[in-house]
Design a protein around this motif. Structure first.
Motif, PDB file in Angstrom:
ATOM      1  N   ASP A  50     -15.936 -13.919  67.445  1.00 39.48           N
ATOM      2  CA  ASP A  50     -16.382 -13.846  66.056  1.00 39.48           C
ATOM      3  C   ASP A  50     -15.547 -14.804  65.212  1.00 39.48           C
ATOM      4  OD1 ASP A  50     -16.908 -13.083  63.426  1.00 39.48           O
ATOM      5  OD2 ASP A  50     -16.928 -10.959  63.896  1.00 39.48           O
ATOM      6  N   GLY A  51     -16.153 -15.499  64.277  1.00 43.83           N
ATOM      7  CA  GLY A  51     -15.442 -16.449  63.422  1.00 43.83           C
ATOM      8  C   GLY A  51     -14.503 -15.796  62.429  1.00 43.83           C
ATOM      9  N   THR A  73     -15.414 -25.181  63.155  1.00 39.11           N
ATOM     10  CA  THR A  73     -16.845 -24.958  63.340  1.00 39.11           C
ATOM     11  C   THR A  73     -17.172 -24.317  64.681  1.00 39.11           C
ATOM     12  OG1 THR A  73     -17.089 -27.223  64.140  1.00 39.11           O
ATOM     13  CG2 THR A  73     -17.495 -26.839  61.795  1.00 39.11           C
ATOM     14  N   ASP A  74     -16.262 -24.388  65.645  1.00 37.52           N
ATOM     15  CA  ASP A  74     -16.506 -23.791  66.949  1.00 37.52           C
ATOM     16  C   ASP A  74     -15.405 -22.776  67.235  1.00 37.52           C
ATOM     17  OD1 ASP A  74     -17.251 -23.137  69.505  1.00 37.52           O
ATOM     18  OD2 ASP A  74     -16.548 -24.998  70.406  1.00 37.52           O
ATOM     19  N   ALA A  75     -15.710 -21.524  66.978  1.00 36.80           N
ATOM     20  CA  ALA A  75     -14.734 -20.463  67.217  1.00 36.80           C
ATOM     21  C   ALA A  75     -14.777 -19.984  68.666  1.00 36.80           C
ATOM     22  CB  ALA A  75     -14.970 -19.302  66.266  1.00 36.80           C
ATOM     23  N   VAL A 123      -8.653 -20.129  69.328  1.00 32.21           N
ATOM     24  CA  VAL A 123      -9.097 -20.208  67.940  1.00 32.21           C
ATOM     25  C   VAL A 123      -8.076 -19.589  66.993  1.00 32.21           C
ATOM     26  CG1 VAL A 123     -10.480 -18.075  67.941  1.00 32.21           C
ATOM     27  CG2 VAL A 123     -11.072 -19.952  66.382  1.00 32.21           C
ATOM     28  N   HIS A 139     -12.349 -16.227  57.534  1.00 39.03           N
ATOM     29  CA  HIS A 139     -13.491 -16.947  58.106  1.00 39.03           C
ATOM     30  C   HIS A 139     -12.964 -18.260  58.677  1.00 39.03           C
ATOM     31  CE1 HIS A 139     -16.764 -14.488  56.561  1.00 39.03           C
ATOM     32  NE2 HIS A 139     -16.204 -14.481  55.375  1.00 39.03           N
ATOM     33  N   ALA A 140     -13.072 -18.439  59.988  1.00 41.69           N
ATOM     34  CA  ALA A 140     -12.608 -19.686  60.610  1.00 41.69           C
ATOM     35  C   ALA A 140     -13.308 -20.889  59.975  1.00 41.69           C
ATOM     36  CB  ALA A 140     -12.860 -19.655  62.115  1.00 41.69           C
ATOM     37  N   GLU A 141     -14.564 -20.741  59.596  1.00 45.57           N
ATOM     38  CA  GLU A 141     -15.317 -21.835  58.986  1.00 45.57           C
ATOM     39  C   GLU A 141     -14.707 -22.280  57.665  1.00 45.57           C
ATOM     40  OE1 GLU A 141     -17.005 -18.742  59.557  1.00 45.57           O
ATOM     41  OE2 GLU A 141     -17.454 -19.317  61.619  1.00 45.57           O
TER      42      GLU A 141
END
Length: 180
Positions: free
Chosen positions: A59-60, A53-55, A111, A46-48
């Motif tokens: 998709d994150g 916060t902005d992928a 990203v 999960h990038a978060e």
């Protein structure tokens, strides 16, 4: 399509307790988690979970492989092959690596470069080590003055060695991009 790769160099085997802490972190930060063997994890991170916060328009959840390697843990042949051409690391980083952790992004969008860098810093927070980041020639001057740089080199290819602090500082630079 493959993405960027970062290598965390270690002067000793990664302790089992550190590998367990790494596993727990990755499990909590991942949408998909597959343990191929102890120390090797195929993930959709999960990038978060890394503070991204902005992928962008993707998709994150980003596909990544994290692999601890070296004698007694696995992928000894890969470790030896990757380090065969990198003689003289002791003069640059103060030790000859006996083990490493590869962080490999499977996609190559901006990203994914950020995920690879920030995931590598999170792994370093758990296991320590020195990151080995290959560079484009024009990036040497950018990274040379960043905090946490241990060494830079231009031969046989441009690269920088540094701490997690270095990698975090570099990831904040405008236009940040790892070498693919």
């Amino acid at each position: 399509m493959s993405g960027p790769v970062l290598v965390i160099e270690s002067a000793e085997a990664v302790p089992r307790v550190a590998i367990q802490r790494l596993r727990e972190f990755l499990l909590g930060a991942s949408a998909r988690f597959e343990e191929k063997r102890v120390g090797e994890y195929d993930l959709n991170i999960h990038a978060e979970s890394l503070g991204i916060t902005d992928a962008g328009d993707v998709d994150g959840r980003r596909p990544v492989l994290v692999s601890v390697m070296g004698p007694g843990i696995g992928d000894e042949v890969v470790f030896e092959a990757e380090h065969a051409a990198e003689g003289g690391q002791e003069s640059l980083i103060g030790f000859t690596p006996t083990h490493a952790v590869d962080v490999i992004a499977f996609c190559n969008r901006p990203v994914d470069h950020l995920v690879a860098a920030l995931l590598t810093t999170a792994v370093m927070d758990v296991i320590g080590g020195v990151v080995n980041a290959e560079l484009r020639e024009d990036q040497i001057s950018i990274v040379a003055g960043l905090p946490g740089v241990v060494a830079t080199m231009t031969h046989p290819w441009p690269a920088a060695y540094g701490s997690a602090e270095f990698l975090r500082a570099w990831a904040q630079q405008p236009g940040f991009r790892l070498l693919k």
